[in-house]
Design a protein around this motif. Sequence first.
Motif, PDB file in Angstrom:
ATOM      1  N   ALA A  36      34.815 -34.344  -8.277  1.00 48.16           N
ATOM      2  CA  ALA A  36      35.564 -34.847  -8.882  1.00 48.16           C
ATOM      3  C   ALA A  36      35.660 -33.117  -8.135  1.00 48.16           C
ATOM      4  O   ALA A  36      36.736 -31.655  -8.962  1.00 48.16           O
ATOM      5  CB  ALA A  36      35.329 -34.169 -10.321  1.00 48.16           C
ATOM      6  N   ASN A  37      34.911 -32.802  -7.037  1.00 44.05           N
ATOM      7  CA  ASN A  37      34.857 -31.186  -6.707  1.00 44.05           C
ATOM      8  C   ASN A  37      34.465 -30.138  -8.122  1.00 44.05           C
ATOM      9  O   ASN A  37      35.428 -29.294  -7.896  1.00 44.05           O
ATOM     10  CB  ASN A  37      35.872 -31.152  -6.217  1.00 44.05           C
ATOM     11  CG  ASN A  37      35.824 -31.753  -4.350  1.00 44.05           C
ATOM     12  OD1 ASN A  37      35.217 -31.597  -3.081  1.00 44.05           O
ATOM     13  ND2 ASN A  37      36.954 -32.224  -4.367  1.00 44.05           N
ATOM     14  N   GLU A  38      33.448 -30.596  -8.768  1.00 43.49           N
ATOM     15  CA  GLU A  38      33.065 -29.785  -9.937  1.00 43.49           C
ATOM     16  C   GLU A  38      31.710 -28.646  -9.293  1.00 43.49           C
ATOM     17  O   GLU A  38      31.391 -29.150  -9.074  1.00 43.49           O
ATOM     18  CB  GLU A  38      32.762 -30.896 -11.163  1.00 43.49           C
ATOM     19  CG  GLU A  38      33.832 -30.972 -11.373  1.00 43.49           C
ATOM     20  CD  GLU A  38      33.845 -32.035 -12.890  1.00 43.49           C
ATOM     21  OE1 GLU A  38      34.171 -32.284 -13.680  1.00 43.49           O
ATOM     22  OE2 GLU A  38      32.966 -31.817 -13.240  1.00 43.49           O
ATOM     23  N   SER A  39      32.816 -27.801  -9.327  1.00 48.61           N
ATOM     24  CA  SER A  39      31.428 -26.164  -8.949  1.00 48.61           C
ATOM     25  C   SER A  39      30.488 -26.744  -9.810  1.00 48.61           C
ATOM     26  O   SER A  39      29.961 -26.943 -11.315  1.00 48.61           O
ATOM     27  CB  SER A  39      31.683 -25.033  -9.500  1.00 48.61           C
ATOM     28  OG  SER A  39      30.429 -24.067  -9.429  1.00 48.61           O
ATOM     29  N   PRO A  40      29.050 -26.868  -9.466  1.00 47.93           N
ATOM     30  CA  PRO A  40      28.126 -26.990 -10.094  1.00 47.93           C
ATOM     31  C   PRO A  40      27.063 -25.506 -10.511  1.00 47.93           C
ATOM     32  O   PRO A  40      26.282 -25.987 -11.731  1.00 47.93           O
ATOM     33  CB  PRO A  40      26.568 -27.267  -9.173  1.00 47.93           C
ATOM     34  CG  PRO A  40      26.875 -26.719  -8.101  1.00 47.93           C
ATOM     35  CD  PRO A  40      28.663 -26.840  -8.037  1.00 47.93           C
TER      36      PRO A  40
END
Length: 266
Positions: A36-40
């Motif tokens: 989902a290309n969510e930032s960690p």
Amino acid sequence: MNDILALIRPDLKGFGGYSSAASEASGPPPAIKLDANESPWPPFGAVANFCNAHRYAEPQPLALRGRMAALWGVEAEQILLTCGSDQGIDVLLRLFCRAGEDEILVCPPTFAMYQVYAQIQGASVITVPLLENGQLDVPAILAAATDQTKLIFLPTPHAPTGHAMNKADILALCEGRAGKSLIVADEAYVEFSSTPAGLAPYINKTPNLALLRTLSKAHALAGDRVGCVIAGRELVQALRTVLPPYPLAQSAVRAALDALSPAGLA
């Protein structure tokens, strides 16, 4: 099959909608979610201190639905969370009304968004004015409705007049249009009435009844846009197929959980 499901647009029967990775996943979420290309890492600013704004919220957060269900006396599976109750109007029209073929019925004066979303969807609008006492003209509504009248929108307490509509009239319309129309009671202001339970106790008894609720008014969350549709389980499941995958922001979910906590309700 539930009679009300037979009224769904034929081209959407069996439609699965968008299936996100989050909805298909099982187990705890991974630390890094490349799918989902969510930032960690959390974002800059105060929002990082009170919610996981760098993650997509659950498609239909169970904790929030459970809190609403307990408050309103329904089941969590009978609640579809939406971006304000306006989005509830939108998805109902998308699911039931074919452009250029189907119609809704409203009783002016009434909330303008019913007609706005109908026009966007290409659905016709039948109007049956309220009686002089501000109540529903049940015989006239039943006479005006046709085989193409899929949705009848009735705000109660009424917008803009503010008085409650006769519950017996709404239930009579449900009976008179059983298998023909979904009766949508818009209860945006129900908390301000003498009967804050509204029509929720009738959901399990009335298959063609749906309710719109919002936290914008009584719970002071207009800016966070948290609403819902309350209906039978099967209808809620069908509505999910035409709803965007993440209708609520993480910050809105957190604000709603706070508002519906014991301290918030007190």
